[in-house]
Design a protein around this motif. Sequence first.
Motif, PDB file in Angstrom:
ATOM      1  N   ARG A  67      60.639  56.744  77.039  1.00 37.95           N
ATOM      2  CA  ARG A  67      62.027  57.160  76.811  1.00 37.95           C
ATOM      3  C   ARG A  67      62.994  56.414  77.743  1.00 37.95           C
ATOM      4  N   ASN A  68      62.610  56.248  78.997  1.00 37.03           N
ATOM      5  CA  ASN A  68      63.500  55.598  79.968  1.00 37.03           C
ATOM      6  C   ASN A  68      63.491  54.085  79.877  1.00 37.03           C
ATOM      7  N   GLY A  69      62.382  53.504  79.421  1.00 39.29           N
ATOM      8  CA  GLY A  69      62.304  52.051  79.347  1.00 39.29           C
ATOM      9  C   GLY A  69      62.555  51.413  80.707  1.00 39.29           C
ATOM     10  N   PRO A  70      63.373  50.361  80.774  1.00 41.54           N
ATOM     11  CA  PRO A  70      63.646  49.691  82.059  1.00 41.54           C
ATOM     12  C   PRO A  70      64.295  50.610  83.084  1.00 41.54           C
ATOM     13  N   LYS A  71      64.935  51.693  82.647  1.00 39.55           N
ATOM     14  CA  LYS A  71      65.569  52.609  83.597  1.00 39.55           C
ATOM     15  C   LYS A  71      64.549  53.311  84.495  1.00 39.55           C
ATOM     16  N   SER A  72      63.270  53.255  84.098  1.00 38.81           N
ATOM     17  CA  SER A  72      62.233  53.869  84.928  1.00 38.81           C
ATOM     18  C   SER A  72      62.199  53.264  86.319  1.00 38.81           C
ATOM     19  N   TYR A  73      62.725  52.037  86.450  1.00 33.52           N
ATOM     20  CA  TYR A  73      62.679  51.341  87.733  1.00 33.52           C
ATOM     21  C   TYR A  73      64.041  51.331  88.427  1.00 33.52           C
ATOM     22  N   HIS A  74      64.998  52.100  87.905  1.00 39.14           N
ATOM     23  CA  HIS A  74      66.289  52.235  88.568  1.00 39.14           C
ATOM     24  C   HIS A  74      66.169  53.243  89.711  1.00 39.14           C
ATOM     25  N   THR A  75      67.114  53.195  90.640  1.00 31.66           N
ATOM     26  CA  THR A  75      67.068  54.154  91.740  1.00 31.66           C
ATOM     27  C   THR A  75      67.187  55.588  91.242  1.00 31.66           C
ATOM     28  N   LYS A  76      67.937  55.784  90.183  1.00 33.46           N
ATOM     29  CA  LYS A  76      68.091  57.115  89.585  1.00 33.46           C
ATOM     30  C   LYS A  76      67.780  57.011  88.095  1.00 33.46           C
ATOM     31  N   ASP A 124      64.394  53.863  99.921  1.00 31.94           N
ATOM     32  CA  ASP A 124      64.347  53.784  98.467  1.00 31.94           C
ATOM     33  C   ASP A 124      62.933  54.119  97.991  1.00 31.94           C
ATOM     34  N   TRP A 125      62.817  55.128  97.138  1.00 27.58           N
ATOM     35  CA  TRP A 125      61.506  55.579  96.674  1.00 27.58           C
ATOM     36  C   TRP A 125      60.715  54.475  95.989  1.00 27.58           C
ATOM     37  N   ARG A 126      61.405  53.475  95.459  1.00 27.80           N
ATOM     38  CA  ARG A 126      60.707  52.404  94.745  1.00 27.80           C
ATOM     39  C   ARG A 126      59.872  51.535  95.681  1.00 27.80           C
ATOM     40  N   LEU A 127      60.233  51.506  96.981  1.00 27.31           N
ATOM     41  CA  LEU A 127      59.390  50.804  97.947  1.00 27.31           C
ATOM     42  C   LEU A 127      58.016  51.463  98.021  1.00 27.31           C
ATOM     43  N   GLY A 128      58.015  52.788  98.070  1.00 30.41           N
ATOM     44  CA  GLY A 128      56.742  53.511  98.093  1.00 30.41           C
ATOM     45  C   GLY A 128      55.965  53.320  96.807  1.00 30.41           C
ATOM     46  N   ALA A 129      56.674  53.353  95.670  1.00 32.11           N
ATOM     47  CA  ALA A 129      56.002  53.174  94.390  1.00 32.11           C
ATOM     48  C   ALA A 129      55.375  51.789  94.287  1.00 32.11           C
ATOM     49  N   GLU A 130      56.089  50.764  94.772  1.00 28.82           N
ATOM     50  CA  GLU A 130      55.548  49.405  94.727  1.00 28.82           C
ATOM     51  C   GLU A 130      54.349  49.259  95.666  1.00 28.82           C
ATOM     52  N   TRP A 131      54.417  49.916  96.821  1.00 25.76           N
ATOM     53  CA  TRP A 131      53.299  49.836  97.744  1.00 25.76           C
ATOM     54  C   TRP A 131      52.063  50.524  97.166  1.00 25.76           C
ATOM     55  N   PHE A 132      52.264  51.674  96.528  1.00 27.38           N
ATOM     56  CA  PHE A 132      51.160  52.350  95.856  1.00 27.38           C
ATOM     57  C   PHE A 132      50.599  51.473  94.740  1.00 27.38           C
ATOM     58  N   GLN A 133      51.494  50.811  94.001  1.00 29.97           N
ATOM     59  CA  GLN A 133      51.039  49.943  92.918  1.00 29.97           C
ATOM     60  C   GLN A 133      50.129  48.841  93.461  1.00 29.97           C
ATOM     61  N   PHE A 134      50.454  48.339  94.630  1.00 32.56           N
ATOM     62  CA  PHE A 134      49.655  47.277  95.240  1.00 32.56           C
ATOM     63  C   PHE A 134      48.312  47.806  95.741  1.00 32.56           C
ATOM     64  N   CYS A 135      48.267  49.051  96.229  1.00 30.39           N
ATOM     65  CA  CYS A 135      47.075  49.577  96.905  1.00 30.39           C
ATOM     66  C   CYS A 135      46.150  50.391  96.013  1.00 30.39           C
ATOM     67  N   LEU A 136      46.691  51.107  95.040  1.00 24.88           N
ATOM     68  CA  LEU A 136      45.890  52.076  94.283  1.00 24.88           C
ATOM     69  C   LEU A 136      44.893  51.402  93.343  1.00 24.88           C
ATOM     70  N   SER A 137      43.675  51.878  93.373  1.00 24.46           N
ATOM     71  CA  SER A 137      42.687  51.419  92.398  1.00 24.46           C
ATOM     72  C   SER A 137      42.855  52.156  91.071  1.00 24.46           C
ATOM     73  N   ASP A 138      43.555  53.286  91.078  1.00 28.24           N
ATOM     74  CA  ASP A 138      43.773  54.052  89.844  1.00 28.24           C
ATOM     75  C   ASP A 138      45.214  53.924  89.355  1.00 28.24           C
ATOM     76  N   HIS A 139      45.862  52.791  89.674  1.00 28.22           N
ATOM     77  CA  HIS A 139      47.286  52.687  89.374  1.00 28.22           C
ATOM     78  C   HIS A 139      47.581  52.732  87.883  1.00 28.22           C
ATOM     79  N   CYS A 140      48.497  53.616  87.518  1.00 29.28           N
ATOM     80  CA  CYS A 140      49.049  53.709  86.166  1.00 29.28           C
ATOM     81  C   CYS A 140      50.561  53.655  86.343  1.00 29.28           C
ATOM     82  N   VAL A 141      51.221  52.708  85.688  1.00 27.91           N
ATOM     83  CA  VAL A 141      52.652  52.488  85.909  1.00 27.91           C
ATOM     84  C   VAL A 141      53.440  53.768  85.688  1.00 27.91           C
ATOM     85  N   ALA A 142      53.228  54.415  84.545  1.00 29.04           N
ATOM     86  CA  ALA A 142      54.019  55.600  84.216  1.00 29.04           C
ATOM     87  C   ALA A 142      53.756  56.738  85.192  1.00 29.04           C
TER      88      ALA A 142
END
Length: 442
Positions: free
Chosen positions: A246-255, A324-342
């Motif tokens: 539903r959010n599309g690219p907005k999923s990666y916006h600050t809000k 910015d919460w997206r810093l944490g999300a990007e770091w998790f994306q780099f580290c998690l073995s179970d990473h799912c974008v959504a």
Amino acid sequence: HPDDLPNLQCSWESLTRPKEKKTKNGKSRKKSPQNKVNEVEDYYFETKSKITDVSPSRFQGMPSIMGDFRRASRAAGPVRRLAGMPSESLIAKAFCGIESGEIPSLEDLILPLTSAPSGSILGLPSALISHIVQSSIDRNSEMQQQSLSDYEDHAMQHLEDFVTKYAALADRSLADVSQNDSSKLSVNLALGVLSPRQIYHCVKSHQSKMEKTENQKGDINNYIRDCSWLISHMEMRDYFLFDSFRNGPKSYHTKPHKPKHLDVRPEEWLPFPQGLDAFNRWASGQTNLPLVDAGINELISTGYTSNRVRQNMASVLSKDLKLDWRLGAEWFQFCLSDHCVAANYGNWAYFSGVGGDPKNRHFRTISQAWRYDSEGKFVRKWNKKFDSLKLKDDYRHHSERYEVALRPWDFYDDWGTPIVDPMTQLTWQDKERFTQFGMISL
């Protein structure tokens, strides 16, 4: 399945609150259950033959609050049956005459990032990045000893073992879930080895068998209810997936979301250059907050940490450090073995107060450690400073007390100052107890 969900906002609303219907003046009135059933059936028969649409416009009427989505999706129709194995004619054959080349290694994929002029990823030390990459390589080497052809069978066996032996007794709120207190199905879900539908039907099949074999009705009802949390987690996962559509690219916006209720979100995140040092300490496990650092260390070493710990890590970064919460999300994306974008970005937005239901979820990490790691086993396991530092002379008699694991800066000379005021990491009740008695673990 997306085709089984409503397409119109009015349909979503009728399924979310089936006994209410808005009149012209905005007041609610009772709605006939039969009208609801007809509405769902009409939509199902109208859309089931169409190509599945997962574009943002398809989900514009979807509730932004997770609880509303879950109620509506349950009412929309039953979960589909499992599909059979595809015939061999549908399975892709080897490409003849085409040179496939070599599959790049993890080191090959990382090299362009680490050799860039900045020489860093997210502004973090190259030694930390190298450590994470090597940890991942070591884990993959162990996994490669298992035949890929047996991987799905192994995953299904793990699912069945967990559902039949551990699910009903799992205390999944703990910081340390290594003793079968978590299903550990997230990697298989993220990689597509298992589907949510397989998990749903495995749980339902086991519940059905238990109903037929047990005579103590009260006990079995409790057991079945305690197993159902796995299905609830699949519904939450569905919410984040469809919300990302539903959010599309907005999923990666600050809000990403327009707030449903009172907007409690910070007006402005700290600029990255200003918060770089704090982010570096958080991402490398040097906040000197035991639960947060233990979680980061486990994540770096294993690619996993429990949901309880992930929530506390997210709270410190976004609520206390104001990053910015997206810093944490990007770091998790780099580290998690179970990473799912959504699931990753959705959960980060959710717990940082910028999701569809922006409540003020501020976790007090010291109080959380006392409740969900009361003996300090998790923080001691993943924080080696407890082994390498010596207690102050005045506190040697406290060496076996739980209090040391909660506030080690008071017991070790060289522990270091926490990245935020420790008193902000206590609930009101724990703060009062500490003020009165000088201890948290009473």
